[in-house]
Design an enzyme around this catalytic site. Sequence first.
Site, PDB file in Angstrom:
ATOM      1  N   ASP A  34     -38.761 115.420 -28.366  1.00 47.59           N
ATOM      2  CA  ASP A  34     -37.176 113.716 -29.329  1.00 47.59           C
ATOM      3  C   ASP A  34     -36.554 114.547 -28.222  1.00 47.59           C
ATOM      4  O   ASP A  34     -35.892 112.788 -28.313  1.00 47.59           O
ATOM      5  CB  ASP A  34     -36.666 114.896 -30.370  1.00 47.59           C
ATOM      6  CG  ASP A  34     -38.216 115.025 -31.383  1.00 47.59           C
ATOM      7  OD1 ASP A  34     -39.272 114.856 -31.103  1.00 47.59           O
ATOM      8  OD2 ASP A  34     -37.977 115.588 -32.490  1.00 47.59           O
ATOM      9  N   TYR A  37     -37.103 111.485 -25.704  1.00 48.16           N
ATOM     10  CA  TYR A  37     -37.196 109.786 -26.629  1.00 48.16           C
ATOM     11  C   TYR A  37     -35.450 109.474 -26.956  1.00 48.16           C
ATOM     12  O   TYR A  37     -35.580 108.471 -26.749  1.00 48.16           O
ATOM     13  CB  TYR A  37     -37.793 109.961 -27.610  1.00 48.16           C
ATOM     14  CG  TYR A  37     -38.496 108.824 -28.941  1.00 48.16           C
ATOM     15  CD1 TYR A  37     -39.335 107.747 -29.208  1.00 48.16           C
ATOM     16  CD2 TYR A  37     -37.177 108.801 -29.427  1.00 48.16           C
ATOM     17  CE1 TYR A  37     -39.356 107.247 -29.443  1.00 48.16           C
ATOM     18  CE2 TYR A  37     -37.218 107.198 -30.599  1.00 48.16           C
ATOM     19  CZ  TYR A  37     -38.197 106.432 -30.117  1.00 48.16           C
ATOM     20  OH  TYR A  37     -38.691 105.131 -31.375  1.00 48.16           O
ATOM     21  N   ASP A  38     -34.723 110.462 -27.702  1.00 53.16           N
ATOM     22  CA  ASP A  38     -33.288 110.384 -27.712  1.00 53.16           C
ATOM     23  C   ASP A  38     -32.534 109.654 -26.815  1.00 53.16           C
ATOM     24  O   ASP A  38     -31.532 108.587 -27.170  1.00 53.16           O
ATOM     25  CB  ASP A  38     -32.905 110.998 -28.615  1.00 53.16           C
ATOM     26  CG  ASP A  38     -32.879 111.678 -29.832  1.00 53.16           C
ATOM     27  OD1 ASP A  38     -33.981 110.427 -30.364  1.00 53.16           O
ATOM     28  OD2 ASP A  38     -33.195 112.278 -30.052  1.00 53.16           O
ATOM     29  N   SER A  83     -56.124  92.725 -57.433  1.00 48.59           N
ATOM     30  CA  SER A  83     -55.397  94.055 -58.075  1.00 48.59           C
ATOM     31  C   SER A  83     -57.138  94.527 -57.970  1.00 48.59           C
ATOM     32  O   SER A  83     -57.401  93.638 -57.679  1.00 48.59           O
ATOM     33  CB  SER A  83     -54.916  94.181 -59.334  1.00 48.59           C
ATOM     34  OG  SER A  83     -55.440  93.335 -59.618  1.00 48.59           O
ATOM     35  N   GLU A 114     -62.416 104.522 -48.877  1.00 52.12           N
ATOM     36  CA  GLU A 114     -61.427 104.251 -48.286  1.00 52.12           C
ATOM     37  C   GLU A 114     -60.783 105.399 -49.660  1.00 52.12           C
ATOM     38  O   GLU A 114     -61.087 106.091 -50.533  1.00 52.12           O
ATOM     39  CB  GLU A 114     -60.237 103.576 -48.230  1.00 52.12           C
ATOM     40  CG  GLU A 114     -61.515 102.324 -47.144  1.00 52.12           C
ATOM     41  CD  GLU A 114     -60.156 101.359 -46.720  1.00 52.12           C
ATOM     42  OE1 GLU A 114     -59.479 100.928 -47.905  1.00 52.12           O
ATOM     43  OE2 GLU A 114     -60.801 100.032 -46.203  1.00 52.12           O
ATOM     44  N   LYS A 116     -57.984 105.799 -52.189  1.00 52.67           N
ATOM     45  CA  LYS A 116     -56.743 105.040 -52.799  1.00 52.67           C
ATOM     46  C   LYS A 116     -55.006 105.326 -52.672  1.00 52.67           C
ATOM     47  O   LYS A 116     -55.255 106.378 -53.345  1.00 52.67           O
ATOM     48  CB  LYS A 116     -57.864 105.131 -54.699  1.00 52.67           C
ATOM     49  CG  LYS A 116     -56.306 103.746 -54.847  1.00 52.67           C
ATOM     50  CD  LYS A 116     -57.319 103.058 -56.451  1.00 52.67           C
ATOM     51  CE  LYS A 116     -56.376 101.701 -56.893  1.00 52.67           C
ATOM     52  NZ  LYS A 116     -55.217 102.124 -57.078  1.00 52.67           N
ATOM     53  N   ASP A 118     -51.975 105.998 -53.934  1.00 54.95           N
ATOM     54  CA  ASP A 118     -51.462 106.612 -54.642  1.00 54.95           C
ATOM     55  C   ASP A 118     -49.590 105.865 -54.678  1.00 54.95           C
ATOM     56  O   ASP A 118     -48.571 106.161 -54.452  1.00 54.95           O
ATOM     57  CB  ASP A 118     -50.746 107.463 -55.431  1.00 54.95           C
ATOM     58  CG  ASP A 118     -50.399 106.841 -56.978  1.00 54.95           C
ATOM     59  OD1 ASP A 118     -50.523 105.508 -56.945  1.00 54.95           O
ATOM     60  OD2 ASP A 118     -50.396 107.624 -57.935  1.00 54.95           O
ATOM     61  N   GLU A 177     -50.734  99.757 -47.308  1.00 53.37           N
ATOM     62  CA  GLU A 177     -49.905 100.763 -48.619  1.00 53.37           C
ATOM     63  C   GLU A 177     -49.163 101.761 -48.298  1.00 53.37           C
ATOM     64  O   GLU A 177     -48.940 101.976 -47.330  1.00 53.37           O
ATOM     65  CB  GLU A 177     -50.757 101.524 -49.573  1.00 53.37           C
ATOM     66  CG  GLU A 177     -50.479 102.433 -50.841  1.00 53.37           C
ATOM     67  CD  GLU A 177     -51.052 101.597 -52.437  1.00 53.37           C
ATOM     68  OE1 GLU A 177     -51.153 100.179 -51.861  1.00 53.37           O
ATOM     69  OE2 GLU A 177     -50.476 101.615 -52.969  1.00 53.37           O
ATOM     70  N   TYR A 229     -54.884  98.076 -44.539  1.00 49.60           N
ATOM     71  CA  TYR A 229     -56.515  98.693 -45.255  1.00 49.60           C
ATOM     72  C   TYR A 229     -56.899  97.487 -45.516  1.00 49.60           C
ATOM     73  O   TYR A 229     -58.315  97.007 -45.807  1.00 49.60           O
ATOM     74  CB  TYR A 229     -56.599  99.700 -46.570  1.00 49.60           C
ATOM     75  CG  TYR A 229     -55.122  99.328 -47.519  1.00 49.60           C
ATOM     76  CD1 TYR A 229     -55.508  97.749 -48.273  1.00 49.60           C
ATOM     77  CD2 TYR A 229     -54.256 100.221 -48.274  1.00 49.60           C
ATOM     78  CE1 TYR A 229     -54.283  98.060 -49.269  1.00 49.60           C
ATOM     79  CE2 TYR A 229     -53.799  99.685 -48.995  1.00 49.60           C
ATOM     80  CZ  TYR A 229     -53.458  98.806 -50.059  1.00 49.60           C
ATOM     81  OH  TYR A 229     -52.489  98.397 -50.467  1.00 49.60           O
ATOM     82  N   LYS A 293     -65.505  99.471 -50.828  1.00 53.46           N
ATOM     83  CA  LYS A 293     -65.369  97.642 -50.379  1.00 53.46           C
ATOM     84  C   LYS A 293     -66.707  97.903 -49.909  1.00 53.46           C
ATOM     85  O   LYS A 293     -67.309  98.208 -48.768  1.00 53.46           O
ATOM     86  CB  LYS A 293     -64.252  97.680 -49.504  1.00 53.46           C
ATOM     87  CG  LYS A 293     -62.791  98.381 -50.147  1.00 53.46           C
ATOM     88  CD  LYS A 293     -61.771  97.729 -48.938  1.00 53.46           C
ATOM     89  CE  LYS A 293     -60.426  98.135 -49.750  1.00 53.46           C
ATOM     90  NZ  LYS A 293     -60.037  97.785 -48.663  1.00 53.46           N
ATOM     91  N   LYS A 317     -61.307 105.656 -59.624  1.00 51.58           N
ATOM     92  CA  LYS A 317     -60.514 106.487 -59.467  1.00 51.58           C
ATOM     93  C   LYS A 317     -60.716 108.043 -60.505  1.00 51.58           C
ATOM     94  O   LYS A 317     -61.723 108.222 -60.791  1.00 51.58           O
ATOM     95  CB  LYS A 317     -59.427 106.094 -61.085  1.00 51.58           C
ATOM     96  CG  LYS A 317     -59.112 104.736 -59.741  1.00 51.58           C
ATOM     97  CD  LYS A 317     -57.097 104.168 -60.388  1.00 51.58           C
ATOM     98  CE  LYS A 317     -57.246 104.322 -61.529  1.00 51.58           C
ATOM     99  NZ  LYS A 317     -55.269 104.338 -61.352  1.00 51.58           N
ATOM    100  N   CYS A 411     -35.214 141.697 -73.564  1.00 48.79           N
ATOM    101  CA  CYS A 411     -36.563 140.945 -72.943  1.00 48.79           C
ATOM    102  C   CYS A 411     -37.602 140.695 -74.555  1.00 48.79           C
ATOM    103  O   CYS A 411     -37.414 141.745 -75.855  1.00 48.79           O
ATOM    104  CB  CYS A 411     -37.582 142.240 -72.596  1.00 48.79           C
ATOM    105  SG  CYS A 411     -39.175 142.150 -72.430  1.00 48.79           S
ATOM    106  N   CYS A 414     -40.121 143.575 -75.503  1.00 55.59           N
ATOM    107  CA  CYS A 414     -39.213 145.327 -75.885  1.00 55.59           C
ATOM    108  C   CYS A 414     -38.012 145.498 -76.094  1.00 55.59           C
ATOM    109  O   CYS A 414     -36.986 146.256 -76.830  1.00 55.59           O
ATOM    110  CB  CYS A 414     -39.807 145.994 -73.913  1.00 55.59           C
ATOM    111  SG  CYS A 414     -38.484 145.515 -73.432  1.00 55.59           S
ATOM    112  N   CYS A 429     -37.214 141.888 -67.143  1.00 59.42           N
ATOM    113  CA  CYS A 429     -37.087 143.318 -67.868  1.00 59.42           C
ATOM    114  C   CYS A 429     -36.372 144.078 -66.620  1.00 59.42           C
ATOM    115  O   CYS A 429     -37.643 144.529 -66.295  1.00 59.42           O
ATOM    116  CB  CYS A 429     -38.371 143.112 -68.911  1.00 59.42           C
ATOM    117  SG  CYS A 429     -38.213 144.179 -69.923  1.00 59.42           S
ATOM    118  N   CYS A 434     -42.246 148.603 -70.391  1.00 58.55           N
ATOM    119  CA  CYS A 434     -41.873 147.211 -71.184  1.00 58.55           C
ATOM    120  C   CYS A 434     -44.408 147.154 -71.464  1.00 58.55           C
ATOM    121  O   CYS A 434     -44.758 146.946 -70.685  1.00 58.55           O
ATOM    122  CB  CYS A 434     -42.009 146.468 -70.606  1.00 58.55           C
ATOM    123  SG  CYS A 434     -41.873 144.298 -71.519  1.00 58.55           S
TER     124      CYS A 434
END
Length: 675
Positions: A34, A37-38, A83, A114, A116, A118, A177, A229, A293, A317, A411, A414, A429, A434
């Site tokens: 990292d 990269y920076d 859709s 594939e 799905k 969300d 997505e 996709y 598909k 689904k 409690c 008891c 408790c 108990c």
Amino acid sequence: MDKEQAAIRIQALRKELDRHNYQYYVLDSPVISDAEYDRLLRELEGLEAAYPEFITSDSPTRRIGAKPLDAFSTVSHTMPMLSLANAMSAEEVIDFDKRVKKLLNVSAVEYVMEVKIDGLAVELVYEKGLFILGSTRGDGYSGEDITQNLRTIRSIPMKLMDNQGIPIPERLEVRGEVYIGKREFEELNRKRGEAGEPLFANPRNAGSGTVRQLDSRITAGRKLNIFCYAPGQIIGAAIETHLQFLDYLKKWGFRVNEYAHPCKDVGEVIDYYHHIEALREQILYEIDGTVIKVNRFDYQAHLGAVSRSPRWAIAYKFEAQEETTVIEDIIVGVGRTGALTPVAVLKPVAVGGVEVSRATLHNEDEIRRKGIMIGDTVIVRRAGDVIPEVVKAIEEKRTGSEIPFVMPIACPVCGEKAVRPSGEAITRCVNINCPAQIKGSIEHFASKRAMDIDGLGVKLIEQMVDKNIIKDVSDLYFLTKEVLMGLERMADKSAQNIVDAITASAKRPFNRFIYGLGIRNVGEHISGLLAERYRDMDHLSSATEEELVAIPEIGPEVAGSITAFFKDEKNTETIRRILQKVEIEHTKRDKKELEGLTFVFTGTLSALAREEARKRVEELGAKTAPSVSKKVDYVVAGAEAGSKLDKARGLGLKILTEEEFMALLQKPLSSHNPG
Ligand code: IVH
């Protein structure tokens, strides 16, 4: 450095940074640190600041967000973003397959399945290989221009990769997505909770709220991601199948989901659905089903669309995991550790096919964090075997008559004091005698995953504890049929069954016995480690903390609870009494026993869920595959096994019935050389 040299260096840096972005965000396998990269990014920023005339919109420095917008402008999609129609059962998928074949007038169709995801559908537009526009789906015909926000998603290429002779199209529209991962979502909500900001109900809401931020710097600060996709318009590249399209996407530098999988027929489709369903919990982002598909693009074109969904694809689904209901009351339960747990009493609601009327609220802080009150309309969630949970209150539904929850100071079972030590989230408790704790620990001991005492249920345990017949788990082994027959609804036969079940439990493996003791912080996994390390209870009970922390995965906290448990004379006395009657089995299974073998499951198993079956073989070192091939060793065929079974027979693979499979899990195979 003169202007000309700067231009050359800028080019080189961008190329280098794009490559590392791709390695890190698309392939998930960084090749530099990292910090490195920076350093490159800062060098580029410096040069762009010195020579602003060289700044381009596709520069890696543009991924940090830009000036906030007043509003999004509207973009129309070249081709409508459709859709999907939904299928909720195997029958509906079979109907879909029949319809497809009939319309195409063919007897076999290959599908691609594939997951799905969300999240939120978006479209990315590339001209001559450059990202020029990104939009939301909107109403399918036009959406919002969210280009600035999408630039902040590091796995979206700003420029298509030139790869292995794959053409760079004149114009390329790609759909995908945008989502936020489960872990990233938890983290985001945790921070929002701490800052007193309202929580997002689920990753999907968090994702769509983030991608539609007018201030793209906020978007940049949250960890959105994308899977691509579907194609929109493509000018300048000829593609024939969906699989080929996905392959091109990868080569252009897009992030494509790893679970895309070809299926030869509807039987394979249904099997793959079950395979994904079993993986659902462990997948790092939310999915709400699969998408089926038709692979060939010419078939897709022939099938076309009706109303707003294509006829060549369908969403298969899962049952919903979240529902809305009302909290009628909040009661407080006491568990085997004495922990007081607030439980929401819900207006009953079906979630994922199961009726839910209770949900855990964990503890006081959690209730406050989620802003839950008695009378609130809430979102409840149920996932797999997990106890249903209240996700959050829907504040817009408040009427003003909601009542805040207050943790009791005594409690509820008891009546002794309940205390919450400072720095801890749990109120407990203080009374070790108990009845709730005693009942809880016996229930735990008798439970399926511990000593598995069949028929010894909550009601029976309650009666026995309340009537002082048993005071701890060891008393179980001294029970007689006559004593049991004195209890409510206990006849000769049922009493005998209980006695037999208790006797049968005397032969459980050592790890389950350890787990059954209910030592704090010692779950099934740690119990397994302890059983591997220690031969018997004598050795385990005299283990020192130093010795215990030497076991990988056991830390000082766990080690401390183990030694504390065995220091308590009450516990050692209980164990001593149990061991008078119980013969613990010390033979343990070799973890690597099924190593190198691949299993496929087809059809329905009656004794255990597919997911459980999969876990069990994996614990013994085997792999599982979604579909049958020559590389598969065993095909486990449950009821109504589909085409996989035929294929397995065709390939001459070893087929196991459910009974044979269960036997294999019980005891080692004599030889693992199938066939
Ligand atoms: S294909 C015409 N594939 O589901 C088909 N959609 O109701 C275009 N989705 O709007 C969509 N994962 O937001 C496709 N692997 C996937 C998907 C997927 C999630 C969403 C997408 C779409 C909705 C369909």
